[in-house]
Write a protein that holds these residues in place. Structure first.
Motif, PDB file in Angstrom:
ATOM      1  N   LEU A  40      40.320  39.419  36.373  1.00 57.11           N
ATOM      2  CA  LEU A  40      41.589  39.925  36.895  1.00 57.11           C
ATOM      3  C   LEU A  40      42.266  38.822  37.703  1.00 57.11           C
ATOM      4  O   LEU A  40      41.704  38.325  38.684  1.00 57.11           O
ATOM      5  CB  LEU A  40      41.351  41.147  37.780  1.00 57.11           C
ATOM      6  N   LEU A  41      43.460  38.428  37.294  1.00 57.70           N
ATOM      7  CA  LEU A  41      44.232  37.450  38.061  1.00 57.70           C
ATOM      8  C   LEU A  41      45.006  38.233  39.124  1.00 57.70           C
ATOM      9  O   LEU A  41      45.853  39.075  38.796  1.00 57.70           O
ATOM     10  CB  LEU A  41      45.167  36.668  37.150  1.00 57.70           C
ATOM     11  N   PRO A  42      44.726  37.991  40.409  1.00 63.97           N
ATOM     12  CA  PRO A  42      45.098  38.949  41.460  1.00 63.97           C
ATOM     13  C   PRO A  42      46.580  39.021  41.811  1.00 63.97           C
ATOM     14  O   PRO A  42      47.012  40.016  42.387  1.00 63.97           O
ATOM     15  CB  PRO A  42      44.284  38.466  42.667  1.00 63.97           C
ATOM     16  N   ASN A  43      47.364  38.007  41.478  1.00 62.67           N
ATOM     17  CA  ASN A  43      48.756  38.002  41.920  1.00 62.67           C
ATOM     18  C   ASN A  43      49.744  38.466  40.855  1.00 62.67           C
ATOM     19  O   ASN A  43      50.835  38.927  41.187  1.00 62.67           O
ATOM     20  CB  ASN A  43      49.129  36.595  42.399  1.00 62.67           C
ATOM     21  N   THR A  44      49.370  38.353  39.597  1.00 62.11           N
ATOM     22  CA  THR A  44      50.246  38.806  38.521  1.00 62.11           C
ATOM     23  C   THR A  44      49.685  40.014  37.790  1.00 62.11           C
ATOM     24  O   THR A  44      50.381  40.622  36.976  1.00 62.11           O
ATOM     25  CB  THR A  44      50.466  37.673  37.497  1.00 62.11           C
TER      26      THR A  44
END
Length: 558
Positions: free
Chosen positions: A502-506
């Motif tokens: 999971l890429l946390p900002n997008t």
């Protein structure tokens, strides 16, 4: 029928106690029952005794740790999990528990060290695991640890900064998650590609960034490695209201949303200005696949995603596409269709539907053949004329009303007295390979299947992942099996096990293949299992409800 020797019979009669379950089996049974009831005290009692009696069994230590933690005995839980780590059993999961215990005790440095160790040992879905542990999730919010755990930017960070932070995070997470990434996607190439993408973010839309990243990640070369299409808000990808299928004699519209029924059964001649074959070639860098047949079967579904078409120049707008379609008996027509926003149910139907998504219309005019009947059922079992049995396995998973193990038992009973089996895996894209053993044992216990030509397996490019592993198992156990159809979507030796990053900002979701599976010799590099009888379905066969693969298997087995 074999008979026992007098000596063997006398020995069996002399030791009837051997028929009773062992004490260990009884203990494990009690522990399983306690686990099912969340009776942690009883679960602990069993595994405390087993761990003490067998100190080198890491599984006992790990399960004791689970019980102790659930009962709030932190020191005892920590000791048990540390022993499991020392013995190399459930290492990543044990390290996650140790990280959470350290965080609960207020030792942030130790918690971060344990969590980073768990990630390095391929902790499955690490970001979700982090957020699922309240103490670790709270630790990830602290500025001192945020960068190492889950680098979320402050609210209000601009779009290029959010993408840059996520691409930097992926540069760290992909190599430690993916199985031997360096062999396919060298670190220098990954880092250069991510740097170039960061430099271009400001002039690209989010959907273009997503697909640029998809082409880079796809260089890892596994059919299990890709990005999940966005499915929320204005950034959601779009799908056409048509479903395409490739047959031996061309591409057709196999299914449509009800409001586009006029295109049902039409031949697909062009996507933009490209033939379907040319379109597939242009889309190939975006499509997750292991084999050429897998590419075709993935491509026939994902060609409906309009962002994919726009990205490779087959459409001028991200949410629509222009097609050249030819209805039966009519001249070709050029039509522009707008895509519908994608959500999770639509994505699942796009990938998993046998014939048509729920609520859509199918082009087939005849009665449903066996392999397309009862589409909501995970397993099918039916007797065939001539004494053979037909079994279809659509997913390697338990069904809502029957487990795969129960189906295997039912299949074994059906095979008693049967002359052979046709096992249909053509729609099976995988699942949980750990569930396969009862099915394999049921087939092994059916001795007639060991004779050449008594076991036929139907395959296609959708036969992928755990289904391909089953195919490898069957090759080893039944040297006389006959594979019918087209080459499978993966080989018996492949890198799999989707692990979600999971890429946390997008909010971008990246799937990374994290394990290697070997159901053959270690030097078996096949990307697919080739059929012994290559059979291709034509459009007319489908329309009439004719199953040419099953026909070929039955004819060969006579």
């Amino acid at each position: 029928m074999r008979t026992l020797s007098l000596l063997a019979a006398a020995w069996l009669l002399a030791v009837p106690a051997l028929a009773a379950p062992s004490r260990l089996a009884d203990q494990l049974g009690r522990a399983d029952a306690a686990f099912a009831q969340s009776d942690w005290a009883q679960y602990r009692a069993v595994y405390a005794e087993l761990a003490a009696a067998h100190p080198d069994n890491g599984l006992y230590a790990y399960r004791l740790g689970r019980a102790e933690r659930s009962l709030g005995n932190r020191a005892a839980a920590r000791a048990a999990f540390e022993r499991a780590v020392q013995l190399g059993t459930q290492q990543a999961r044990a390290e996650l528990h140790l990280a959470a215990l350290a965080a609960e005790a207020g030792d942030g440095a130790a918690a971060v060290r344990w969590f980073e160790a768990a990630r390095a040992h391929h902790l499955v879905n690490a970001e979700q695991a982090l957020l699922g542990e309240p103490a670790l999730a709270a630790l990830a919010q602290q500025p001192a640890w945020r960068e190492r755990l889950l680098p979320r930017l402050a609210e209000g960070a601009d779009r290029p900064a959010r993408w840059a932070a996520d691409l930097d995070f992926l540069a760290r997470r992909l190599p430690e998650t993916h199985w031997r990434l360096e062999a396919q996607l060298p670190r220098e190439r990954l880092q250069a590609g991510l740097r170039a993408l960061k430099a271009d973010v400001a002039k690209l839309a989010d959907w273009q960034v997503h697909l640029r990243l998809q082409t880079l990640v796809r260089e890892a070369g596994s059919g299990h490695t890709s990005l999940v299409p966005p499915m929320q808000g204005a950034g959601a990808f779009h799908r056409l209201p048509l479903q395409f299928a490739a047959f031996a004699d061309g591409w057709h519209v196999q299914a449509t949303a009800p409001e586009h029924a006029r295109w049902l059964g039409a031949r697909l001649l062009k996507v933009g200005e490209a033939t379907p074959e040319q379109a597939l070639a242009r889309l190939t860098p975006l499509l997750q696949h292991d084999s050429e047949t897998g590419l075709l079967r993935v491509g026939q579904r994902l060609m409906a995603l309009t962002e994919y078409l726009a990205f490779v120049g087959l459409s001028e707008a991200r949410d629509q596409a222009t097609l050249l379609l030819q209805r039966p008996g009519a001249a070709p027509e050029r039509v522009t269709l707008r895509g519908q926003a994608l959500d999770m149910p639509a994505l699942q139907q796009l990938v998993m539907a046998l014939e048509a998504p729920a609520g859509w219309l199918a082009a087939r005019q005849g009665d449903a053949p066996l392999h397309l009947s009862e589409p909501e059922q995970p397993f099918l079992l039916q007797a065939l004329d001539g004494g053979r049995v037909y079994a279809q396995l659509r997913r390697v998973s338990d069904g809502p009303s029957e487990t795969l193990a129960a189906f295997a038992q039912r299949l074994q009973q059906a095979l008693q007295g049967a002359s052979g089996l046709v096992l249909d895996l053509r729609h099976n894209s995988g699942g949980n390979g750990e569930l396969l053993e009862p099915l394999l044992q049921a087939l092994i216990r059916s001795p007639q299947l060991s004779e050449r030509g008594r076991l036929h397996v139907l395959t296609s490019g959708r036969t992928f992942s755990a289904a391909a592993l089953l195919l490898g198992d069957l090759e080893r156990q039944f040297p006389g099996l006959i594979v019918v159809g087209e080459a499978s979507g993966a080989g018996p030796h492949h890198v799999g096990e989707d692990n979600l990053i999971l890429l946390p900002n997008t909010g971008t979701l990246v799937l990374a293949a994290s394990r290697v599976f070997v159901r053959s010799f270690s030097d078996d590099r096949r990307r697919s299992v080739a059929p012994h009888l290559q059979v291709a379905e034509r459009w007319a066969d489908y329309l009439q409800g004719r199953d040419v693969l099953l026909e070929a298997a039955r004819a060969d087995g006579q």
